[in-house]
Motif scaffolding. Structure first.
Motif, mmCIF file in Angstrom:
data_model
loop_
_atom_site.group_PDB
_atom_site.id
_atom_site.type_symbol
_atom_site.label_atom_id
_atom_site.label_comp_id
_atom_site.label_asym_id
_atom_site.label_seq_id
_atom_site.Cartn_x
_atom_site.Cartn_y
_atom_site.Cartn_z
ATOM 1 N N PRO A 1 98.114 16.460 79.516
ATOM 2 C CA PRO A 1 97.631 15.156 79.989
ATOM 3 C C PRO A 1 98.321 14.017 79.245
ATOM 4 O O PRO A 1 98.858 14.200 78.146
ATOM 5 C CB PRO A 1 96.130 15.193 79.651
ATOM 6 N N GLY A 2 98.282 12.828 79.836
ATOM 7 C CA GLY A 2 98.793 11.658 79.147
ATOM 8 C C GLY A 2 97.923 11.316 77.951
ATOM 9 O O GLY A 2 96.774 11.751 77.849
ATOM 10 N N LYS A 3 98.454 10.528 77.044
ATOM 11 C CA LYS A 3 97.720 10.181 75.826
ATOM 12 C C LYS A 3 96.534 9.263 76.118
ATOM 13 O O LYS A 3 95.603 9.173 75.326
ATOM 14 C CB LYS A 3 98.668 9.529 74.822
ATOM 15 N N THR A 4 96.592 8.570 77.242
ATOM 16 C CA THR A 4 95.459 7.773 77.696
ATOM 17 C C THR A 4 95.125 8.187 79.119
ATOM 18 O O THR A 4 95.916 8.894 79.776
ATOM 19 C CB THR A 4 95.775 6.265 77.664
ATOM 20 N N ILE A 5 93.996 7.729 79.630
ATOM 21 C CA ILE A 5 93.547 8.141 80.958
ATOM 22 C C ILE A 5 94.519 7.706 82.045
ATOM 23 O O ILE A 5 94.635 8.350 83.092
ATOM 24 C CB ILE A 5 92.127 7.592 81.242
ATOM 25 N N ASN A 6 95.255 6.615 81.818
ATOM 26 C CA ASN A 6 96.184 6.105 82.825
ATOM 27 C C ASN A 6 97.626 6.546 82.612
ATOM 28 O O ASN A 6 98.488 6.233 83.434
ATOM 29 C CB ASN A 6 96.128 4.574 82.862
ATOM 30 N N ALA A 7 97.888 7.238 81.530
ATOM 31 C CA ALA A 7 99.262 7.655 81.229
ATOM 32 C C ALA A 7 99.657 8.861 82.068
ATOM 33 O O ALA A 7 98.815 9.688 82.440
ATOM 34 C CB ALA A 7 99.404 7.970 79.753
#
Length: 258
Positions: free
Chosen positions: A42-48
């Motif tokens: 997954p990305g490091k943030t929810i939108n990454a």
């Protein structure tokens, strides 16, 4: 009375048989180990963007985009300060790559100093599948809908001219907003008639606004939408709408093929 006895006896036999089968069953019988899902970071943030995403715009360049009306030309919108801003003089842009079913993340911003009313207030559009020059394709509307009166199947979060959003989670002009889209492309029979229609699920600022909505066809500005032409995977398109208000900006665009 005889019939009742037969029914009761049959039920008892069936129950005994089921109990015997359950007694003989093992928990392993309903467990399986293949196929093994591919690992995705997954990305490091929810939108990454996750590790298997195709990054369409990372704030640096438009290498993944071309002009819609002439796909031999590179996209001619403005890139500055990590964002992409509509250039109304040049027209729509679309991805070099075509996509079938996908998950898409895109962030967009209507300028804080927006003017105008209705459809003339920060109008752009995300075409989930572009069908060529101009505004042909399947459009998810982009518009200032925080406090703006217009037809509801033309507000932000609508599938333009087909359905209204379930709710209105719009933020004020000047704030960044997000669409997370699950797109299921239509399929067609050998005679070009529709086999399965397009479907779309949309989260707008994290709120569900389209729940597996079944599209009637590509966007139609006048008249009812319908499927008239068979197609396969198509590009994703961003619209340069011809209104007089300040242009919309975009950032952090990525896609995962499904």
């Amino acid at each position: 009375m005889y019939l009742q006895k037969v029914i009761i006896t049959s039920a008892l036999i069936a129950g005994i048989g089921l109990a015997t089968a359950n007694a003989q069953a093992k928990h392993e019988d309903t467990e399986f180990y293949t196929p093994v899902p591919k690992k995705v970071t997954p990305g490091k943030t929810i939108n990454a963007a996750p590790s298997d995403a195709v990054v369409l715009f990372d704030g640096k360049n438009l290498d993944s985009w071309v002009m819609t009306d002439d796909r031999t030309q590179p996209a001619q919108w403005t890139v500055a300060n990590g964002q992409l801003t509509v250039n109304k003089k040049t027209g729509n842009i679309e991805t070099k790559q075509s996509f079938g079913n996908y998950q898409l993340h895109i962030e967009w911003q209507v300028p804080k100093n927006i003017t105008g009313t209705g459809q003339l207030r920060g109008n752009s559009g995300l075409f989930l599948a572009s069908m060529g020059k101009g505004d042909l394709g399947y459009e998810l509307q982009i518009l200032d809908s925080y406090d703006n009166n217009t037809y509801t199947n033309g507000m932000a979060g609508s599938i333009y001219k087909q359905t209204t959003p379930l709710v209105n989670p719009s933020l004020k002009p000047g704030e960044w907003q997000t669409y997370d889209v699950i797109w299921t492309a239509p399929t067609f029979k050998a005679d070009s008639t529709v086999n399965t229609p397009a479907k779309v699920t949309v989260l707008y600022n994290g709120v569900l606004v389209q729940n597996n909505f079944e599209l009637k066809g590509p966007t139609q500005y006048v008249g009812e939408a319908s499927y008239k032409k068979a197609h396969g995977p198509l590009p994703v398109k961003l619209q340069a709408h011809g209104d007089k208000s300040e242009p919309v900006s975009y950032r952090n665009i990525w896609i995962r093929e499904l």
